[in-house]
Design an enzyme around this catalytic site. Structure first.
Site, PDB file in Angstrom:
ATOM      1  N   CYS A 114      92.554 -22.005  11.645  1.00 50.98           N
ATOM      2  CA  CYS A 114      91.934 -23.204  11.039  1.00 50.98           C
ATOM      3  C   CYS A 114      90.432 -23.274  11.298  1.00 50.98           C
ATOM      4  O   CYS A 114      89.731 -24.078  10.676  1.00 50.98           O
ATOM      5  CB  CYS A 114      92.597 -24.465  11.559  1.00 50.98           C
ATOM      6  SG  CYS A 114      94.379 -24.411  11.344  1.00 50.98           S
ATOM      7  N   HIS A 254      88.640 -30.792  10.914  1.00 51.79           N
ATOM      8  CA  HIS A 254      89.814 -30.140  10.323  1.00 51.79           C
ATOM      9  C   HIS A 254      90.892 -31.191  10.069  1.00 51.79           C
ATOM     10  O   HIS A 254      91.239 -31.979  10.959  1.00 51.79           O
ATOM     11  CB  HIS A 254      90.312 -29.054  11.265  1.00 51.79           C
ATOM     12  CG  HIS A 254      91.629 -28.484  10.860  1.00 51.79           C
ATOM     13  ND1 HIS A 254      91.897 -28.105   9.566  1.00 51.79           N
ATOM     14  CD2 HIS A 254      92.766 -28.233  11.573  1.00 51.79           C
ATOM     15  CE1 HIS A 254      93.140 -27.648   9.498  1.00 51.79           C
ATOM     16  NE2 HIS A 254      93.686 -27.717  10.704  1.00 51.79           N
ATOM     17  N   ASN A 284      97.620 -30.110   5.543  1.00 51.96           N
ATOM     18  CA  ASN A 284      96.843 -29.204   6.402  1.00 51.96           C
ATOM     19  C   ASN A 284      96.669 -27.865   5.675  1.00 51.96           C
ATOM     20  O   ASN A 284      97.628 -27.106   5.551  1.00 51.96           O
ATOM     21  CB  ASN A 284      97.583 -29.019   7.735  1.00 51.96           C
ATOM     22  CG  ASN A 284      96.830 -28.116   8.704  1.00 51.96           C
ATOM     23  OD1 ASN A 284      95.901 -27.394   8.315  1.00 51.96           O
ATOM     24  ND2 ASN A 284      97.230 -28.142   9.958  1.00 51.96           N
TER      25      ASN A 284
HETATM   26  N1  COA Z   1     110.947 -35.904   9.055  1.00 46.16           N
HETATM   27  C1  COA Z   1     111.693 -36.705   9.826  1.00 46.16           C
HETATM   28  N2  COA Z   1     111.830 -36.528  11.143  1.00 46.16           N
HETATM   29  C2  COA Z   1     111.189 -35.507  11.696  1.00 46.16           C
HETATM   30  C3  COA Z   1     110.382 -34.612  10.958  1.00 46.16           C
HETATM   31  C4  COA Z   1     110.281 -34.860   9.575  1.00 46.16           C
HETATM   32  N3  COA Z   1     109.537 -34.073   8.775  1.00 46.16           N
HETATM   33  N4  COA Z   1     109.865 -33.700  11.792  1.00 46.16           N
HETATM   34  C5  COA Z   1     110.320 -33.972  13.018  1.00 46.16           C
HETATM   35  N5  COA Z   1     111.109 -35.067  12.967  1.00 46.16           N
HETATM   36  C6  COA Z   1     111.817 -35.705  14.073  1.00 46.16           C
HETATM   37  C7  COA Z   1     112.107 -34.767  15.195  1.00 46.16           C
HETATM   38  O1  COA Z   1     113.286 -34.044  14.954  1.00 46.16           O
HETATM   39  C8  COA Z   1     112.239 -35.714  16.356  1.00 46.16           C
HETATM   40  O2  COA Z   1     113.508 -36.282  16.326  1.00 46.16           O
HETATM   41  P1  COA Z   1     114.328 -36.545  17.691  1.00 46.16           P
HETATM   42  O3  COA Z   1     113.472 -37.506  18.469  1.00 46.16           O
HETATM   43  O4  COA Z   1     115.607 -37.104  17.208  1.00 46.16           O
HETATM   44  O5  COA Z   1     114.436 -35.202  18.349  1.00 46.16           O
HETATM   45  C9  COA Z   1     111.221 -36.817  16.039  1.00 46.16           C
HETATM   46  O6  COA Z   1     110.972 -36.697  14.631  1.00 46.16           O
HETATM   47  C10 COA Z   1     109.927 -36.671  16.794  1.00 46.16           C
HETATM   48  O7  COA Z   1     109.512 -35.308  16.709  1.00 46.16           O
HETATM   49  P2  COA Z   1     108.158 -34.834  17.334  1.00 46.16           P
HETATM   50  O8  COA Z   1     107.965 -33.389  17.037  1.00 46.16           O
HETATM   51  O9  COA Z   1     108.097 -35.252  18.762  1.00 46.16           O
HETATM   52  O10 COA Z   1     107.132 -35.720  16.478  1.00 46.16           O
HETATM   53  P3  COA Z   1     105.616 -35.940  16.687  1.00 46.16           P
HETATM   54  O11 COA Z   1     105.338 -37.388  16.769  1.00 46.16           O
HETATM   55  O12 COA Z   1     105.042 -35.063  17.773  1.00 46.16           O
HETATM   56  O13 COA Z   1     105.015 -35.448  15.297  1.00 46.16           O
HETATM   57  C11 COA Z   1     103.843 -33.539  14.416  1.00 46.16           C
HETATM   58  C12 COA Z   1     105.173 -34.104  14.924  1.00 46.16           C
HETATM   59  C13 COA Z   1     104.044 -32.080  14.046  1.00 46.16           C
HETATM   60  C14 COA Z   1     103.418 -34.337  13.195  1.00 46.16           C
HETATM   61  C15 COA Z   1     102.783 -33.679  15.524  1.00 46.16           C
HETATM   62  O14 COA Z   1     103.282 -33.173  16.731  1.00 46.16           O
HETATM   63  C16 COA Z   1     101.508 -32.979  15.199  1.00 46.16           C
HETATM   64  O15 COA Z   1     100.814 -33.349  14.272  1.00 46.16           O
HETATM   65  N6  COA Z   1     101.117 -31.979  15.998  1.00 46.16           N
HETATM   66  C17 COA Z   1      99.881 -31.239  15.791  1.00 46.16           C
HETATM   67  C18 COA Z   1      99.992 -30.455  14.554  1.00 46.16           C
HETATM   68  C19 COA Z   1      98.742 -29.750  14.216  1.00 46.16           C
HETATM   69  O16 COA Z   1      97.725 -30.364  14.177  1.00 46.16           O
HETATM   70  N7  COA Z   1      98.874 -28.477  13.938  1.00 46.16           N
HETATM   71  C20 COA Z   1      97.889 -27.681  13.401  1.00 46.16           C
HETATM   72  C21 COA Z   1      96.735 -27.470  14.255  1.00 46.16           C
HETATM   73  S1  COA Z   1      95.741 -26.567  13.264  1.00 46.16           S
END
Ligand code: COA
Length: 327
Positions: A114, A254, A284
């Site tokens: 990224c 980003h 993204n």
């Molecule tokens: N729809 C519905 N539920 C979802 C889901 C979706 N698309 N994706 C995950 N979940 C669920 C999970 O299964 C989890 O359920 P559980 O509590 O029953 O196990 C719950 O939502 C929480 O998951 P979690 O991964 O802890 O969510 P989060 O709040 O951390 O959000 C991201 C997930 C990926 C959005 C977040 O972690 C994020 O943005 N991370 C950084 C990503 C990033 O910037 N990456 C690129 C860098 S370049």
């Protein structure tokens, strides 16, 4: 006399096909509400069959060249930041060079996830400051939809396709790139990967079965590192410019997650109108996200001559980068 590398044209290109959160509700167990509140994304653009990374890169490049009113013949170098090239060899940059007919240009891809566009911009800055007449085309371009596991709801709602470009050349005066800061930490590589289809794990049934051809991410860990790294590189880049954060007119970070952008904004004590956001429309797009946002900000008239602009990125590797420029 100060010679600086200036952006004299921007462009962007995204596939026509739009995939909304409502569309995703039909293919995986998710909801518009979850995606919107956790990520800020409402829709994203996805390539159709036959449409490739280099097509998007060429579209963005043509728009940037048009704005800069320069011909492909004038280009000395083409740099493409990407993690999703059409193929391992040749580079996307060579395909762009061929499509544009940029006969005098060198061409190379930069692999910095990224941060690919900001790494490319930093390379262009060094070239142009030593050869001010040189014209460098810097592109960030991705087709992440083909590296996404459409059965993994934790990643497939995030990543998307698109390209953005900037034409960089030298000029006297205060306007142009002021500071560039590049960082990496390979010890954390396992938190965000596409493990397969390189030479370590080439195509075979077991790799495909494990899903190693797709993006895998430890979302929560990546989130924490992203917020910290983006804040520190933003402070570093502004400090290296001899500016203060209050002087920044526009921050383009980003576009990975609205919550990351909001945390960053709060930590830097910036008002909302100084932080550019378009993640709701594009998701993204990795290396493409900053140049797409830069082009939109430019075309919307949000960048005035002399404005102090801060660009920051973070991605797999990890890599992170910051660039300041006087527009
Ligand atoms: N729809 C519905 N539920 C979802 C889901 C979706 N698309 N994706 C995950 N979940 C669920 C999970 O299964 C989890 O359920 P559980 O509590 O029953 O196990 C719950 O939502 C929480 O998951 P979690 O991964 O802890 O969510 P989060 O709040 O951390 O959000 C991201 C997930 C990926 C959005 C977040 O972690 C994020 O943005 N991370 C950084 C990503 C990033 O910037 N990456 C690129 C860098 S370049």
């Amino acid at each position: 006399m100060t010679i600086r590398a200036k952006i004299v044209g921007t462009g962007s290109c995204v596939p026509e096909k739009v995939l909304t959160n409502k569309d995703l509700e039909k293919i995986i167990d998710t909801s518009d509400e979850w995606i919107t509140t956790r990520t800020g994304i409402k829709e994203r653009h996805i390539v159709e069959q036959g449409e490739n990374n280099s097509d998007l890169a060429v579209g963005a490049a043509r728009a940037a060249l048009k704005m800069a009113t320069i011909s492909p013949d004038d280009l000395g170098l083409i740099i493409v930041g990407t993690l999703s090239p059409d193929m391992p060899m040749p580079s996307v940059a060579c395909l762009v060079q061929q499509a544009l007919g940029a006969k005098k240009a060198g061409a190379m891809d930069v692999s910095a996830t990224c941060s690919g566009f900001l790494y490319g911009l930093s390379i262009a800055d060094k070239f142009v400051r030593s050869e001010p007449d040189m014209k460098v085309l810097v592109i960030g371009s991705e087709v992440l939809s083909r590296r996404t596991n459409w059965r993994d709801r934790t990643t497939c709602v995030l990543f998307a396709d698109g390209a953005g470009a900037a034409v960089v050349t030298g000029g006297e005066g205060e306007r142009g790139i002021v500071s560039t800061c590049l960082h990496a930490d390979g010890t954390l590589w396992e938190l965000l990967t596409i493990r397969g289809l390189g030479t370590a794990h080439p195509v075979d049934a077991s790799i495909l079965e494990k899903g190693w051809q797709y993006i895998e991410m430890q979302g929560r860990d990546v989130f924490k590192h992203a917020v910290k790294a983006l804040e520190s590189v933003a402070l570093e880049a502004v400090d290296a410019s001899g500016w203060s954060m209050e002087e920044i007119d526009l921050l383009i970070a980003h576009q990975a997650n609205i919550r990351i952008l909001e945390h960053l904004r709060e930590r830097l004590s910036l008002p909302r109108d100084k932080v550019f956001i378009n993640i709701h429309k594009y998701g993204n797009t990795s290396a493409a996200s900053i140049p797409i946002a830069l082009d939109e900000a430019n075309r919307q008239g949000r960048l005035m001559a002399g404005d102090k602009v801060l660009l920051v990125s973070f991605g797999g590797g990890f890599t992170w980068a910051g660039v300041t420029m006087s527009w």
